[in-house]
Motif scaffolding. Sequence first.
Motif, PDB file in Angstrom:
ATOM      1  N   ILE A  52       6.995   7.573  12.131  1.00 46.22           N
ATOM      2  CA  ILE A  52       7.110   7.286  10.693  1.00 46.22           C
ATOM      3  C   ILE A  52       5.783   6.715  10.170  1.00 46.22           C
ATOM      4  CG2 ILE A  52       8.209   5.735   9.015  1.00 46.22           C
ATOM      5  CD1 ILE A  52      10.828   6.102  10.579  1.00 46.22           C
ATOM      6  N   TYR A  53       5.213   5.772  10.930  1.00 49.90           N
ATOM      7  CA  TYR A  53       3.956   5.155  10.481  1.00 49.90           C
ATOM      8  C   TYR A  53       2.798   6.146  10.515  1.00 49.90           C
ATOM      9  CZ  TYR A  53       5.860   0.582   9.781  1.00 49.90           C
ATOM     10  OH  TYR A  53       6.577  -0.466   9.267  1.00 49.90           O
ATOM     11  N   SER A  90       3.192   8.466   7.687  1.00 51.66           N
ATOM     12  CA  SER A  90       2.931   7.793   6.410  1.00 51.66           C
ATOM     13  C   SER A  90       1.446   7.739   6.109  1.00 51.66           C
ATOM     14  CB  SER A  90       3.469   6.364   6.447  1.00 51.66           C
ATOM     15  OG  SER A  90       4.842   6.388   6.560  1.00 51.66           O
ATOM     16  N   PRO A  95       8.097  10.702   6.874  1.00 50.01           N
ATOM     17  CA  PRO A  95       7.512  11.167   5.613  1.00 50.01           C
ATOM     18  C   PRO A  95       6.840  12.536   5.772  1.00 50.01           C
ATOM     19  CG  PRO A  95       6.960   8.903   5.989  1.00 50.01           C
ATOM     20  CD  PRO A  95       7.588   9.390   7.243  1.00 50.01           C
ATOM     21  N   GLY A  96       7.089  13.410   4.823  1.00 50.51           N
ATOM     22  CA  GLY A  96       6.494  14.745   4.886  1.00 50.51           C
ATOM     23  C   GLY A  96       7.476  15.824   5.287  1.00 50.51           C
ATOM     24  N   LEU A 145      13.713  10.891   7.894  1.00 55.21           N
ATOM     25  CA  LEU A 145      13.057   9.579   7.876  1.00 55.21           C
ATOM     26  C   LEU A 145      11.542   9.707   7.966  1.00 55.21           C
ATOM     27  CD1 LEU A 145      15.211   7.248  10.149  1.00 55.21           C
ATOM     28  CD2 LEU A 145      14.528   6.758   7.834  1.00 55.21           C
ATOM     29  N   ILE A 153      11.020  -0.362   5.802  1.00 52.32           N
ATOM     30  CA  ILE A 153      10.996  -0.827   7.201  1.00 52.32           C
ATOM     31  C   ILE A 153       9.937  -1.920   7.365  1.00 52.32           C
ATOM     32  CG2 ILE A 153      10.387  -0.136   9.573  1.00 52.32           C
ATOM     33  CD1 ILE A 153      11.689   2.582   8.956  1.00 52.32           C
ATOM     34  N   THR A 154       8.771  -1.714   6.741  1.00 55.16           N
ATOM     35  CA  THR A 154       7.688  -2.704   6.861  1.00 55.16           C
ATOM     36  C   THR A 154       8.075  -4.029   6.210  1.00 55.16           C
ATOM     37  OG1 THR A 154       6.250  -0.805   6.561  1.00 55.16           O
ATOM     38  CG2 THR A 154       5.179  -2.912   6.670  1.00 55.16           C
ATOM     39  N   LYS A 182       8.889   8.503   1.290  1.00 55.13           N
ATOM     40  CA  LYS A 182       7.965   7.654   2.055  1.00 55.13           C
ATOM     41  C   LYS A 182       8.173   6.175   1.697  1.00 55.13           C
ATOM     42  CE  LYS A 182       3.501   7.379   1.137  1.00 55.13           C
ATOM     43  NZ  LYS A 182       3.048   5.995   1.353  1.00 55.13           N
ATOM     44  N   HIS A 214       0.277  11.023   5.106  1.00 58.19           N
ATOM     45  CA  HIS A 214       0.765  11.336   3.760  1.00 58.19           C
ATOM     46  C   HIS A 214      -0.101  10.662   2.695  1.00 58.19           C
ATOM     47  CE1 HIS A 214       3.867  13.225   1.389  1.00 58.19           C
ATOM     48  NE2 HIS A 214       3.908  12.161   0.630  1.00 58.19           N
ATOM     49  N   ILE A 215      -0.596   9.466   2.996  1.00 61.01           N
ATOM     50  CA  ILE A 215      -1.494   8.775   2.046  1.00 61.01           C
ATOM     51  C   ILE A 215      -2.758   9.620   1.836  1.00 61.01           C
ATOM     52  CG2 ILE A 215      -3.026   6.768   1.799  1.00 61.01           C
ATOM     53  CD1 ILE A 215      -0.776   5.062   2.947  1.00 61.01           C
ATOM     54  N   ILE A 234       0.847  -1.213   0.000  1.00 59.10           N
ATOM     55  CA  ILE A 234       0.000   0.000   0.000  1.00 59.10           C
ATOM     56  C   ILE A 234       0.877   1.255   0.000  1.00 59.10           C
ATOM     57  CG2 ILE A 234      -1.680   1.338   1.383  1.00 59.10           C
ATOM     58  CD1 ILE A 234      -2.803  -1.422   2.302  1.00 59.10           C
ATOM     59  N   TYR A 235       1.925   1.216   0.852  1.00 62.66           N
ATOM     60  CA  TYR A 235       2.842   2.360   0.885  1.00 62.66           C
ATOM     61  C   TYR A 235       3.496   2.598  -0.475  1.00 62.66           C
ATOM     62  CZ  TYR A 235       2.688   2.700   5.989  1.00 62.66           C
ATOM     63  OH  TYR A 235       2.302   2.869   7.283  1.00 62.66           O
ATOM     64  N   THR A 284      11.436   4.844   3.278  1.00 62.00           N
ATOM     65  CA  THR A 284      11.470   4.580   4.716  1.00 62.00           C
ATOM     66  C   THR A 284      10.362   3.630   5.156  1.00 62.00           C
ATOM     67  OG1 THR A 284      10.232   6.600   5.079  1.00 62.00           O
ATOM     68  CG2 THR A 284      12.592   6.729   5.312  1.00 62.00           C
ATOM     69  N   ALA A 285       9.134   4.094   5.071  1.00 66.83           N
ATOM     70  CA  ALA A 285       8.023   3.314   5.628  1.00 66.83           C
ATOM     71  C   ALA A 285       7.907   1.943   4.973  1.00 66.83           C
ATOM     72  CB  ALA A 285       6.727   4.088   5.473  1.00 66.83           C
TER      73      ALA A 285
END
Lengths: 97, 183
Positions: free
Chosen positions: B75-76, B79, B119-120, B117, A43-44, A36, B82-83, A12-13, A39-40
Amino acid sequence: MIYKILLIISWIYVIFGVIGIFRFNNMYARLLTGSKIDTAASITIIAALIIRAGISQFSIKLLLILLFLMVTNPISNHVLARSAYLNGIEVKKEGKG
Amino acid sequence: MYKKKISYRLFIVLVIFWIMFTLDFSMWNLIAGVIVSYIISRLSFGIYYDIKGFKIKIPRFTVLIQYSLRLICEIYKASFFHIFRIIKKEYAPMIVEIELSTTDPLIITIIANSITLTPGTITIDSYDNKLLVLSIENDGEFGKSIERNIKDKFESILLRKDENIVSTDNYGPYSCSNGNNLN
């Protein structure tokens, strides 16, 4: 099961990251969206692989890779943003979609 | 002129990392690890440590763990926001100057890395204890809320006074005075 969920989250990311790169018109906004995925999503994916591998030598290596990734990953984005800024690319909304 | 001294602590850490990465306990691999670690320790003289000891002060391990967990949460969280931003196509990039309370180059580097790291936000540049941060969202307060967020979420954990800092120096606290960060 958990690793599958994590992998789906990482997809999804990645998918939204790619969509964002095409959707945004501003260079900086695209860069921020690309970071994004870096990183995200990474990491996932590594977290999913660690869970899949269980407690083993392979997970220790993955954990160390994750550590190094978190330290070194931001540098490429930082260098790109810095060079764009120093080359005078304006930070403003460039037109509409 | 100083004679180059090797830091045995650094040497041992490097050998341990070599073994953890290769996970091969054969004699030749261990010899190769020792040689490479020795060369790196030797070359690090003047950069990472000098005759007085280590040049940087490392936060405690528990603080680093706590910081990493907070960072992953941030970060999560960022994220997901950001979505939504991508879906709504909302973006207004702006550059904010953030002045940190600390002057320790290691902490400034850790915070700058964490900002990139997340996002944004991306750290563009740093000078002294100021960071130039590129944010995708205009907060409408000339960056005040972004500065507040970074100070509350990242800097506050690392800067819970000096008791969280472990001096790796054998001769007492010694902070780096000529360390360059990010540049």
